[in-house]
Design an enzyme around this catalytic site. Structure first.
Site, PDB file in Angstrom:
ATOM      1  N   HIS A 113      14.930  41.382   7.053  1.00  0.00           N
ATOM      2  CA  HIS A 113      13.965  42.565   6.882  1.00  0.00           C
ATOM      3  C   HIS A 113      14.421  43.484   5.961  1.00  0.00           C
ATOM      4  O   HIS A 113      13.778  44.594   5.544  1.00  0.00           O
ATOM      5  CB  HIS A 113      14.315  43.276   8.295  1.00  0.00           C
TER       6      HIS A 113
ATOM      7  N   ASN B  73      11.163  50.662  11.153  1.00  0.00           N
ATOM      8  CA  ASN B  73      10.034  51.200  11.855  1.00  0.00           C
ATOM      9  C   ASN B  73       9.547  52.387  11.804  1.00  0.00           C
ATOM     10  O   ASN B  73       8.580  52.997  12.135  1.00  0.00           O
ATOM     11  CB  ASN B  73      10.075  50.566  13.313  1.00  0.00           C
TER      12      ASN B  73
ATOM     13  N   ASP C  79       9.264  42.911   3.318  1.00  0.00           N
ATOM     14  CA  ASP C  79       9.264  41.563   3.654  1.00  0.00           C
ATOM     15  C   ASP C  79       7.819  41.301   4.282  1.00  0.00           C
ATOM     16  O   ASP C  79       7.183  41.938   4.724  1.00  0.00           O
ATOM     17  CB  ASP C  79      10.220  41.432   4.656  1.00  0.00           C
TER      18      ASP C  79
ATOM     19  N   ASN D 141       5.775  46.639  11.447  1.00  0.00           N
ATOM     20  CA  ASN D 141       5.987  47.913  12.157  1.00  0.00           C
ATOM     21  C   ASN D 141       6.272  49.076  11.351  1.00  0.00           C
ATOM     22  O   ASN D 141       5.931  50.496  11.326  1.00  0.00           O
ATOM     23  CB  ASN D 141       6.845  48.137  13.277  1.00  0.00           C
TER      24      ASN D 141
END
Length: 183
Positions: A19, A65, A90, A111
């Site tokens: 991530h 997020n 990513d 997200n």
């Protein structure tokens, strides 16, 4: 003025996770240019100039997020045009290390991108998608927070070198030319 944003999660426990490919990508430029870290609006940022144009590299320090909140504050404070933003993130739907530049698009379930779209009130921002592949046998949250194996890390390191070139070309080329060169 250009804003280049690497997405990731802050903290040692998230370093080198899938991530955090956005952070990993901008870290290379930060290191190469020996840029000084500054902090504002819960973001670490770095500035340099090319041809009298300010370039800001941003690493939001909210969790990924909630990246849009930090980005939106920078956009408003520095009066950055949406066309001058580049987000590096990513992508589960691309093979490991595959790079795809996009002029705009949806979140694809990411997200962090959903939050950016919500905060900027648009899907029309430029992005560099970096493939991290997917493993359907592992929960998505656990997968994106996992680290690359040694084989994938070599591929990712090569991709980061290419992304460094993309970042260096971003102030000089139209985005269409950038996509033609790197897609």
């Amino acid at each position: 003025m250009k804003l280049i944003v690497g997405l990731g999660n802050p903290g040692k426990e998230y370093e080198n996770t899938r991530h955090n490919i956005g952070f990993m990508s901008v870290d290379k430029i930060i290191h190469e240019k020996n840029l000084t870290e500054k902090e504002k609006f819960n973001g670490k940022y770095y500035e340099y100039n090319i041809n009298n144009e300010k370039i800001i590299i941003l690493k939001p320090q909210n969790y990924i997020n909630l990246s849009g909140q930090v980005i939106n504050k920078f956009v408003n404070y520095f009066k950055i045009d949406i066309n001058d933003i580049l987000i590096i993130h990513d992508d589960l739907d691309l093979p490991v290390g595959k790079i795809k530049l996009r002029m705009s698009g949806g979140s694809g379930g990411h997200n962090g991108l959903k939050d950016i779209e919500n905060c900027l009130k648009t899907k029309n921002y430029k992005r560099v998608k970096v493939g991290i592949s997917n493993n359907k046998n592992i929960d998505t949250k656990d997968y994106v927070l996992g680290r690359f194996n040694s084989e994938d890390k070599k591929i990712i390191d090569n991709s980061i070198n290419t992304i460094s070139n993309i970042i260096n070309d971003f102030p000089y080329l139209t985005f269409e030319n950038l996509m033609n060169k790197y897609n």
